[in-house]
Design a protein around this motif. Sequence first.
Motif, PDB file in Angstrom:
ATOM      1  N   GLY A  12       0.980  -1.164   0.096  1.00  0.00           N
ATOM      2  CA  GLY A  12       0.003   0.215   0.045  1.00  0.00           C
ATOM      3  C   GLY A  12       0.384   1.293   0.534  1.00  0.00           C
ATOM      4  O   GLY A  12       2.256   1.540  -0.554  1.00  0.00           O
ATOM      5  N   LYS A  13       0.735   2.323   0.173  1.00  0.00           N
ATOM      6  CA  LYS A  13       0.909   3.800   0.223  1.00  0.00           C
ATOM      7  C   LYS A  13       0.955   3.892   1.531  1.00  0.00           C
ATOM      8  O   LYS A  13      -0.065   3.856   2.478  1.00  0.00           O
ATOM      9  N   ALA A  14       2.103   4.716   1.938  1.00  0.00           N
ATOM     10  CA  ALA A  14       2.212   4.973   3.584  1.00  0.00           C
ATOM     11  C   ALA A  14       1.394   6.441   3.690  1.00  0.00           C
ATOM     12  O   ALA A  14       1.623   7.420   3.099  1.00  0.00           O
ATOM     13  N   PHE A  15       1.284   6.702   5.061  1.00  0.00           N
ATOM     14  CA  PHE A  15       0.296   7.891   5.284  1.00  0.00           C
ATOM     15  C   PHE A  15       0.925   8.828   6.224  1.00  0.00           C
ATOM     16  O   PHE A  15       0.386   9.871   5.781  1.00  0.00           O
ATOM     17  N   ASP A  16       1.995   8.864   6.716  1.00  0.00           N
ATOM     18  CA  ASP A  16       3.079   9.486   7.365  1.00  0.00           C
ATOM     19  C   ASP A  16       4.341   9.446   6.716  1.00  0.00           C
ATOM     20  O   ASP A  16       5.553  10.074   7.670  1.00  0.00           O
ATOM     21  N   VAL A  17       4.589   8.957   5.443  1.00  0.00           N
ATOM     22  CA  VAL A  17       6.192  10.011   5.272  1.00  0.00           C
ATOM     23  C   VAL A  17       5.811  10.429   3.860  1.00  0.00           C
ATOM     24  O   VAL A  17       4.770   9.265   2.828  1.00  0.00           O
ATOM     25  N   THR A  18       5.999  11.473   3.882  1.00  0.00           N
ATOM     26  CA  THR A  18       5.816  12.006   2.292  1.00  0.00           C
ATOM     27  C   THR A  18       6.851  12.821   2.139  1.00  0.00           C
ATOM     28  O   THR A  18       8.097  12.936   3.134  1.00  0.00           O
ATOM     29  N   SER A  19       6.925  13.583   0.264  1.00  0.00           N
ATOM     30  CA  SER A  19       7.686  13.897   0.230  1.00  0.00           C
ATOM     31  C   SER A  19       7.677  15.386  -0.654  1.00  0.00           C
ATOM     32  O   SER A  19       7.066  14.841  -0.928  1.00  0.00           O
ATOM     33  N   GLN A  20       7.993  16.254  -0.811  1.00  0.00           N
ATOM     34  CA  GLN A  20       8.088  17.707  -1.191  1.00  0.00           C
ATOM     35  C   GLN A  20       9.727  17.478  -2.608  1.00  0.00           C
ATOM     36  O   GLN A  20      10.265  17.466  -2.241  1.00  0.00           O
ATOM     37  N   ARG A  21       9.033  17.990  -4.022  1.00  0.00           N
ATOM     38  CA  ARG A  21      10.211  18.353  -4.776  1.00  0.00           C
ATOM     39  C   ARG A  21       9.827  19.491  -5.348  1.00  0.00           C
ATOM     40  O   ARG A  21       8.683  20.373  -5.573  1.00  0.00           O
ATOM     41  N   LYS A  22      10.955  20.391  -5.534  1.00  0.00           N
ATOM     42  CA  LYS A  22      11.370  21.574  -5.333  1.00  0.00           C
ATOM     43  C   LYS A  22      12.155  21.922  -6.828  1.00  0.00           C
ATOM     44  O   LYS A  22      13.529  21.388  -6.037  1.00  0.00           O
ATOM     45  N   ILE A  23      12.098  22.816  -7.835  1.00  0.00           N
ATOM     46  CA  ILE A  23      12.916  22.610  -8.673  1.00  0.00           C
ATOM     47  C   ILE A  23      13.782  24.184  -7.812  1.00  0.00           C
ATOM     48  O   ILE A  23      13.382  25.379  -8.071  1.00  0.00           O
ATOM     49  N   ILE A  24      15.095  23.934  -7.695  1.00  0.00           N
ATOM     50  CA  ILE A  24      15.722  25.243  -7.052  1.00  0.00           C
ATOM     51  C   ILE A  24      16.355  26.571  -8.087  1.00  0.00           C
ATOM     52  O   ILE A  24      16.517  27.116  -8.529  1.00  0.00           O
ATOM     53  N   TYR A  80      17.211  26.230 -12.854  1.00  0.00           N
ATOM     54  CA  TYR A  80      16.635  25.660 -14.358  1.00  0.00           C
ATOM     55  C   TYR A  80      17.837  27.023 -15.218  1.00  0.00           C
ATOM     56  O   TYR A  80      17.346  28.143 -15.522  1.00  0.00           O
ATOM     57  N   GLN A  81      18.657  26.520 -15.351  1.00  0.00           N
ATOM     58  CA  GLN A  81      19.413  27.236 -16.650  1.00  0.00           C
ATOM     59  C   GLN A  81      19.126  26.588 -17.895  1.00  0.00           C
ATOM     60  O   GLN A  81      20.132  24.942 -18.037  1.00  0.00           O
ATOM     61  N   LYS A  82      19.062  27.472 -19.243  1.00  0.00           N
ATOM     62  CA  LYS A  82      18.963  26.545 -20.337  1.00  0.00           C
ATOM     63  C   LYS A  82      19.990  27.188 -20.554  1.00  0.00           C
ATOM     64  O   LYS A  82      20.241  28.269 -21.020  1.00  0.00           O
ATOM     65  N   TYR A  83      21.194  25.772 -21.487  1.00  0.00           N
ATOM     66  CA  TYR A  83      22.593  26.810 -22.392  1.00  0.00           C
ATOM     67  C   TYR A  83      22.499  26.110 -23.699  1.00  0.00           C
ATOM     68  O   TYR A  83      21.200  25.681 -23.594  1.00  0.00           O
ATOM     69  N   ALA A  84      23.037  25.876 -24.641  1.00  0.00           N
ATOM     70  CA  ALA A  84      22.894  26.526 -26.172  1.00  0.00           C
ATOM     71  C   ALA A  84      23.283  24.332 -26.456  1.00  0.00           C
ATOM     72  O   ALA A  84      22.273  24.166 -26.972  1.00  0.00           O
ATOM     73  N   ASP A  85      23.958  23.403 -25.125  1.00  0.00           N
ATOM     74  CA  ASP A  85      23.912  22.336 -25.641  1.00  0.00           C
ATOM     75  C   ASP A  85      23.322  21.373 -24.607  1.00  0.00           C
ATOM     76  O   ASP A  85      22.816  20.472 -24.355  1.00  0.00           O
ATOM     77  N   TYR A  86      22.603  22.646 -23.549  1.00  0.00           N
ATOM     78  CA  TYR A  86      22.371  21.337 -22.050  1.00  0.00           C
ATOM     79  C   TYR A  86      21.209  21.751 -21.480  1.00  0.00           C
ATOM     80  O   TYR A  86      21.348  23.538 -21.556  1.00  0.00           O
ATOM     81  N   ILE A  87      21.389  21.272 -20.108  1.00  0.00           N
ATOM     82  CA  ILE A  87      20.263  21.982 -19.238  1.00  0.00           C
ATOM     83  C   ILE A  87      20.516  21.517 -18.117  1.00  0.00           C
ATOM     84  O   ILE A  87      20.603  21.101 -17.975  1.00  0.00           O
ATOM     85  N   LEU A  88      21.352  22.654 -16.578  1.00  0.00           N
ATOM     86  CA  LEU A  88      21.166  22.594 -15.724  1.00  0.00           C
ATOM     87  C   LEU A  88      20.246  22.989 -14.686  1.00  0.00           C
ATOM     88  O   LEU A  88      19.379  23.682 -14.608  1.00  0.00           O
ATOM     89  N   LYS A  89      19.847  21.593 -13.662  1.00  0.00           N
ATOM     90  CA  LYS A  89      18.948  22.038 -12.904  1.00  0.00           C
ATOM     91  C   LYS A  89      19.555  21.393 -11.721  1.00  0.00           C
ATOM     92  O   LYS A  89      20.056  20.620 -10.999  1.00  0.00           O
ATOM     93  N   GLU A  90      18.800  22.296 -10.680  1.00  0.00           N
ATOM     94  CA  GLU A  90      18.682  22.271  -9.735  1.00  0.00           C
ATOM     95  C   GLU A  90      17.508  21.111  -8.759  1.00  0.00           C
ATOM     96  O   GLU A  90      16.449  22.143  -8.756  1.00  0.00           O
ATOM     97  N   VAL A  91      17.490  20.532  -7.624  1.00  0.00           N
ATOM     98  CA  VAL A  91      16.539  19.997  -7.236  1.00  0.00           C
ATOM     99  C   VAL A  91      16.509  19.331  -5.840  1.00  0.00           C
ATOM    100  O   VAL A  91      17.799  18.941  -5.487  1.00  0.00           O
ATOM    101  N   GLN A  92      15.734  19.662  -5.578  1.00  0.00           N
ATOM    102  CA  GLN A  92      15.580  19.436  -3.581  1.00  0.00           C
ATOM    103  C   GLN A  92      14.442  18.933  -3.611  1.00  0.00           C
ATOM    104  O   GLN A  92      12.905  18.825  -4.185  1.00  0.00           O
TER     105      GLN A  92
END
Length: 380
Positions: free
Chosen positions: A289-301, A303-315
């Motif tokens: 099943g799924k846990a009631f009392d264990v949770t997570s939050q994702r946040k993109i800190i 986001y930078q786009k360059y010519a050849d790649y994207i740089l992403k920082e995640v929390q």
Amino acid sequence: MYGKSTSAQTTSLSLTVYNNIALINETRDLPRYKSDSNPYISIEYFDISNYIDETSVIITGMDDFIMIFNYLCCNDKNPNLSPCDTCENLIPNSILIKGNNIDSKEIKTYYLTDNIRWSSSYTIILDEKTLEIHCWFNLINKSGIDYNNATLKVIAGDVNLAYKNLYISNAPIQATKLESSTPIADIGIADYYIYTVPDKYNFLNNTLKRIKSFYKNGIVYSKLYDFGYDSINANIIIKFQNTAENNLGIPLPSGNINSFTRFDGNLEFVGGSTIKDIPKDREVSYIIGKAFDVTSQRKIIAYQKYADYILKEVQYIVTNTKNETIHIKICEPIYAPWEMTFATDRYETDKNGNPCFQTTIESNSKKEIMLSYKYDVKSN
């Protein structure tokens, strides 16, 4: 010469049951013959399955050279079985077997039939650090006839079928419950596992028979809270090793699992799942099943786009409000060629090539996971 053969003349009977079909192996004493001018013998073989595969029949004990299948008629308007030329359903009634060895004293018949099948089911009771497991074999007979004083074997593995039967029944199933006191032996046969059930049973039509396969306890297990890709609530995964060192080490056929835990002197249901065939010396893993009392939050800190790649920082902020330390897993979905530039925790890649973090979180606390990566802009 002509004679009738019925189940009253059966001296030996065994059923090998697959997950979608069954093999009948029956030995009968031959009847006394009525004398006539025909130099050959004819045996009319009654008490066969309504769902017999006519092309699968094998006869030993006489030199058969022809088989004639006789049918009865069944339709909704007239439920009485009677011979007829046209009807909605044809039900096999007998096999007329013609041969030329009059000295035979018994006949052995093999045939495949539909509407007899089996499945496994498991009852698992979770204690704090160990579990106990009860495995059941569930055999269903809706073939239209009873099989009395029969030896039962079941085969684990998927086999291909080469036929489609004439008649399908919607008769209800009546349940019976029976536990065997003798362990069921498992033996490898070809590419499958065959389990021989001890003792003999009356396997009646329209019944489900439950037979205990085995019981084991003291099996050490672990619990993992798996968030997968950016899920708020974690899946609760139970894991244990199917090894002799862990008081198990038994091939586990596919089946349903019902898990319970002890609470206030009683058992409480905590979740169900299924497993596929698991050989011994492998890990068993299933979600309850799924846990009631264990949770997570994702946040993109960042986001930078360059010519050849994207740089992403995640929390990620993972919160554990349980009164115990837990193990968690969380994965970052990228699905593109990537390179990690920074991570607060160790990670491994999953089967999709994405980074996954596994760590522990103390009771009533939070855990921060930071990561920074760049990936191919053409894949975005």
